[in-house]
Design an enzyme around this catalytic site. Structure first.
Site, PDB file in Angstrom:
ATOM      1  N   LYS A   1     -28.562  27.767  68.493  1.00  0.00           N
ATOM      2  CA  LYS A   1     -29.655  27.876  69.710  1.00  0.00           C
ATOM      3  C   LYS A   1     -30.249  29.307  69.269  1.00  0.00           C
ATOM      4  CE  LYS A   1     -25.805  29.265  72.613  1.00  0.00           C
ATOM      5  NZ  LYS A   1     -24.900  29.122  73.802  1.00  0.00           N
TER       6      LYS A   1
ATOM      7  N   THR B   1     -23.482  23.873  73.258  1.00  0.00           N
ATOM      8  CA  THR B   1     -24.161  24.342  74.311  1.00  0.00           C
ATOM      9  C   THR B   1     -24.970  22.972  74.756  1.00  0.00           C
ATOM     10  OG1 THR B   1     -24.335  26.502  73.534  1.00  0.00           O
ATOM     11  CG2 THR B   1     -25.924  25.684  75.515  1.00  0.00           C
TER      12      THR B   1
ATOM     13  N   ASP C   1     -23.128  34.178  64.921  1.00  0.00           N
ATOM     14  CA  ASP C   1     -21.997  33.498  66.053  1.00  0.00           C
ATOM     15  C   ASP C   1     -21.678  32.207  65.657  1.00  0.00           C
ATOM     16  OD1 ASP C   1     -20.439  32.584  68.171  1.00  0.00           O
ATOM     17  OD2 ASP C   1     -21.908  33.368  69.673  1.00  0.00           O
TER      18      ASP C   1
ATOM     19  N   ASN D   1     -28.339  32.292  69.279  1.00  0.00           N
ATOM     20  CA  ASN D   1     -27.517  32.552  68.012  1.00  0.00           C
ATOM     21  C   ASN D   1     -28.091  32.897  66.831  1.00  0.00           C
ATOM     22  OD1 ASN D   1     -25.036  32.394  69.790  1.00  0.00           O
ATOM     23  ND2 ASN D   1     -24.620  30.270  69.204  1.00  0.00           N
TER      24      ASN D   1
ATOM     25  N   ASP E   1     -23.195  25.308  67.000  1.00  0.00           N
ATOM     26  CA  ASP E   1     -23.922  25.992  68.203  1.00  0.00           C
ATOM     27  C   ASP E   1     -25.174  26.705  67.950  1.00  0.00           C
ATOM     28  OD1 ASP E   1     -23.714  26.738  70.892  1.00  0.00           O
ATOM     29  OD2 ASP E   1     -22.530  28.254  70.952  1.00  0.00           O
TER      30      ASP E   1
END
Ligand code: AMP
Length: 323
Positions: free
Chosen positions: A185, A220, A201, A188, A183
């Site tokens: 991005k 995401t 995260d 995070n 994840d």
């Protein structure tokens, strides 16, 4: 009609679940007990936070609120005995259970507590009381990279290269430990003083020993790789793809396959419909293309990111960012 922003924040493939109408907290005790029994095994000896202590909220002096996430609030705190400044994330047990994310939550803690890398946010310890679970986290003074990006719209190439270099280092470390982040991005990634990256995260992270492939669709929307969009199995190369998306987003100000309609985004990802604006240098474009390859096997190796000519060109300019 959801806005792009809300889509971006909530477009997990696997919904985190809806509140349990019965409001049952039956499994809460067993879940949180599992955490507390492991606490001793992991412990914490970091910079002033004492190991093997049974923490309570009274051990911390509350500072300013740093932010609010899906499952709780984060405060800047100081441990009274040592004066050590850290971040305290306070999450309601009831919410964790009602959203059915206990397992994901426990896995996140188990993974993060074992990480020791300057570019991965440390989890020093945790404790809980009747109502809440508390995570004692490393403090990252400048907060989310996402907010910084929104403030400047896009970053210049020296700054972007410095962030990407550090994220790549964090991912190399995770992959050596057979952990896939899944994840990546800007939301995070936290930034500390001297522009130091702290990857955070680990809610979608997974421990995947060599030669195992995963099938859970997660992450995401804008950062999903073709193999996930096409519902194929995946491995750690999903993080390499996400690094390419991140690189593009930091330089351009929006992710490469973004569209008002999520179905179009899926199609664009599957076709690798990549349009790189003219203002991006040819060296940066080459790195983006090397990371955003349809075939996971053909994606650039993370270990080679720091040796790429674009990195070599920008490296002398990083000293200013470290000051
Ligand atoms: P989260 O619940 O983890 O999404 O965190 C909510 C917000 O709190 C983030 O968007 C950050 O702005 C802030 N935050 C979380 N953890 C930290 C930390 N360790 N240091 C500084 N700010 C943080």
């Amino acid at each position: 009609m959801p806005t792009l922003q809300s889509l971006r924040k909530s477009a997990h493939w696997k919904p985190v679940g809806v509140p349990d109408p019965s409001g049952s907290t039956v499994s809460a005790d067993s879940v949180f007990k599992r955490l507390s029994t492991r606490r001793r095994a992991v412990g914490s000896s970091a910079n002033g936070v004492r190991a093997h202590k049974k923490w309570t909220p009274a051990d911390f002096e509350l500072g300013r609120k740093l932010g609010k996430g899906k499952f709780g609030r984060v405060y800047c705190v100081r441990e009274k005995a040592s004066g050590f400044v850290c971040a305290l994330k306070v999450m309601s047990k009831e919410e964790i259970v009602s959203y059915k994310v206990e397992k994901q939550f426990v896995r996140e803690i188990e993974i993060q507590a074992n990480l020791r890398h300057t570019n991965c946010l440390r989890l020093y310890g945790w404790f809980y009381d009747e109502k809440n679970v508390y995570l004692i986290l490393e403090y990252a003074a400048k907060g989310e990279l996402y907010k910084m990006l929104k403030d400047c719209k896009r970053f210049d190439e020296p700054r972007t290269s410095y962030y990407i270099y550090q994220v790549a280092n964090a991912l190399v470390y995770l992959h050596r430990k057979h952990i896939i982040h899944r994840d990546l991005k800007p939301e995070n990634i936290l930034i500390h003083f001297h522009n130091q990256v702290k990857l955070s995260d680990f809610g979608w992270s997974v421990y995947a020993p060599q030669d195992t492939r995963r099938t859970t669709m997660c992450g995401t929307l804008d950062y999903l790789p073709p193999e996930m969009v096409e519902a194929k199995s995946h491995d750690e190369k999903v993080d390499v793809w996400a690094l390419g998306v991140l690189l593009y987003e930091l330089l351009v100000g929006r992710p490469p396959f973004e569209d008002e309609h999520s179905s179009t985004t899926y199609k664009r990802i599957a076709k690798v419909d990549l349009k790189i604006p003219q203002f991006v240098s040819s060296e940066a474009a080459d790195l983006i293309k090397g990371l955003l390859r349809y075939d996971p096997v053909k994606r650039m190796k993370l270990e080679d990111v720091s040796k790429h000519p674009w990195m070599v060109k920008n490296r002398p300019l990083w000293q200013k960012l470290r000051e």
